[in-house]
Design a protein around this motif. Structure first.
Motif, PDB file in Angstrom:
ATOM      1  N   CYS A  62       0.852  -1.241  -0.121  1.00  0.00           N
ATOM      2  CA  CYS A  62       0.046  -0.017  -0.017  1.00  0.00           C
ATOM      3  C   CYS A  62       0.742   1.296   0.110  1.00  0.00           C
ATOM      4  O   CYS A  62       0.418   2.240  -0.567  1.00  0.00           O
TER       5      CYS A  62
ATOM      6  N   HIS B 273      -3.174  -4.598  -7.785  1.00  0.00           N
ATOM      7  CA  HIS B 273      -3.345  -4.079  -6.304  1.00  0.00           C
ATOM      8  C   HIS B 273      -4.651  -3.765  -5.741  1.00  0.00           C
ATOM      9  O   HIS B 273      -5.140  -3.774  -4.911  1.00  0.00           O
TER      10      HIS B 273
ATOM     11  N   CYS C 149      -7.533  -4.385  -2.776  1.00  0.00           N
ATOM     12  CA  CYS C 149      -7.278  -3.422  -1.892  1.00  0.00           C
ATOM     13  C   CYS C 149      -8.241  -2.218  -1.836  1.00  0.00           C
ATOM     14  O   CYS C 149      -8.224  -1.316  -2.733  1.00  0.00           O
TER      15      CYS C 149
ATOM     16  N   CYS D  26      -6.787   1.345  -0.882  1.00  0.00           N
ATOM     17  CA  CYS D  26      -6.122   2.249  -2.173  1.00  0.00           C
ATOM     18  C   CYS D  26      -7.209   2.325  -3.116  1.00  0.00           C
ATOM     19  O   CYS D  26      -6.910   3.433  -3.849  1.00  0.00           O
TER      20      CYS D  26
HETATM   21 ZN   LIG Z   1      -3.436  -1.038  -0.867  1.00  0.00          ZN
END
Ligand SMILES: [Zn+2]
Lengths: 183, 256
Positions: free
Chosen positions: B3, B29, B33, B36
């Motif tokens: 992150c 990612h 996530c 994010c």
């Molecule tokens: Zn992340």
């Protein structure tokens, strides 16, 4: 602050200058306006920068005239702002990540605040010049990272991380209560 | 990607400044996530808001008029001005990078056909060094670099390990020469960088040239055209070419 200039070589120097450089005057003024934060200083910066550009035009052999002119505008701004030297020479402003204290701002709240152009303008004006310049070049002039690097004399990696910090700071400013807008 | 990395890289992703591999890593990612993704959406909205024309300013007409009056009339006589020589020198230095890049761009169209490619290759070499976009795949392992080009090019470049000969592999990147995507391998010789471009062509121009302080060596081998550019000493680049031509390639198949 009249700058004497030698004239570039070539009989049609002025027409060539107008065709390649002067057409980017709006871009030059836009950058100067956001850096100087007031109209009078912005005009002084642009006038000085254009006269300097004309003086150096003999050494400019094509390529991206906008990048070239914006680099001179930026330089002129920092030169005229005598109290503060160009930022690449030191690290006086905060370049660190603020360890998640801003969390991830709620996109909808952010959008609502940012939709208010006055509020967005005020938040942008409160940022340090080092952040303002990369944001203005990226968002208003739509410069690539490579162009921003050429204008600011920063490395491309630094352009990326500075933009990241600039946007995080801008988001934080927007989410602050409006009453605290002016320090 | 974690992150902390994503937090910075998502801006380059938003600005479409990541190469294909990094974009893919970023997308993967984000897919896994939520934090994010939220951050990314917030910044995308902010960017959208900043595109509001209400925030743009134009140069005032009075400024234009003043500048028009201040600039000398056409066909001016040359006058030397040396009141601010130090400032002039500093500005000239600050602009050197831009002017250097501009020089390459003006050289290209004027060059005759054979020279045009060499000029473009030298320009690509310099651009890669200046922009610090030297490597898409940083690796000294030929078995990492060679497969990286799979699917990115319609040919498989020859990648050779020359560390024993004094030319360690630094990695590779995709570049564009003469309008086509080509493989560029990056080798090092002490503190100098050697860019080796290669693409399929049987009859490319061959030989050695000097251009603007760079040495360029071109040759053809097994249906591939090779072009090496460097500012390393002439003897070093020639030794590099000999070493490359003499060494066996990664995953080399016997010639048929
Ligand atoms: Zn992340």
């Amino acid at each position: 602050m009249d700058l004497p200039f030698s004239t570039p070589a070539g009989p049609d120097a002025r027409s060539a200058f107008e065709a390649s450089v002067m057409r980017h005057l709006d871009a030059a003024y836009g950058l100067a306006r956001w850096l100087a934060r007031n109209e009078q200083d912005a005009e002084d910066v642009v006038q000085e920068a254009v006269l300097r550009a004309y003086r150096f035009f003999g050494g400019f052999r094509g390529g991206d005239a906008r990048v070239w002119l914006l680099a001179i505008v930026r330089n002129t701004f920092y030169t005229l702002r005598a109290a503060a030297p160009a930022p690449s020479a030191h690290d006086a402003f905060d370049e660190t990540l603020h360890g998640g204290e801003d969390g991830a701002p709620d996109p909808e709240t952010l959008l609502a605040r940012a939709a208010d152009a006055e509020r967005l303008r005020a938040a942008l004006a409160r940022l340090p010049a080092e952040y303002r310049e990369v944001l203005v070049l990226r968002e208003f002039e739509e410069c690539s990272y490579k162009e921003i690097a050429a204008i600011t004399q920063l490395k491309i990696g630094t352009v990326m991380s500075r933009l990241a910090r600039a946007r995080e700071r801008l988001a934080r400013c927007l989410l602050e209560p409006a009453a605290e807008a002016s320090p | 990607m974690n992150c902390e990395e994503a937090r910075v890289l998502l801006h380059a992703y938003l600005d479409d400044e990541l190469d294909a591999a990094a974009s893919l890593a970023m997308a993967q990612h984000l897919a896994g996530c939520a934090g994010c993704t939220q951050r990314y959406r917030g910044h995308a909205r902010l960017q959208q808001a900043l595109r509001d024309p209400a925030l743009r300013v134009s140069a005032p007409a009075a400024l234009r008029a003043r500048l028009a009056a201040r600039l000398p009339a056409p066909q001016p006589a040359a006058r030397a001005a040396r009141r601010w020589p130090a400032l002039a020198a500093a500005l000239a230095a600050a602009l050197a990078l831009t002017v250097t890049l501009a020089t390459w761009q003006t050289l290209r169209p004027r060059a005759p056909a054979g020279d045009a490619l060499v000029a473009e290759a030298v320009s690509g070499h310099v651009r890669a060094l200046l922009a610090e976009h030297l490597l898409d795949v940083p690796s000294s392992d030929q078995h990492t670099v060679k497969p990286w080009f799979d699917g990115r090019l319609d040919y498989a470049p020859q990648v050779k390990d020359l560390v024993a000969e004094g030319f360690p592999l630094a990695g590779g990147r995709l570049d564009v020469l003469d309008g086509r995507r080509v493989a560029a391998l990056v080798y090092r010789r002490h503190r100098h960088v050697i860019n080796l471009y290669q693409w399929p062509a049987a009859d490319g121009e061959t030989g050695t040239r000097e251009r603007d302080g760079y040495r360029v060596v071109q040759w053809n081998e097994d249906g591939m055209h090779y072009l090496a550019v460097s500012d390393a000493a002439a003897a070093d680049l020639d030794a590099f070419v000999r070493a490359f031509r003499g060494a066996s390639a990664a995953g080399a198949e016997p010639a048929r």
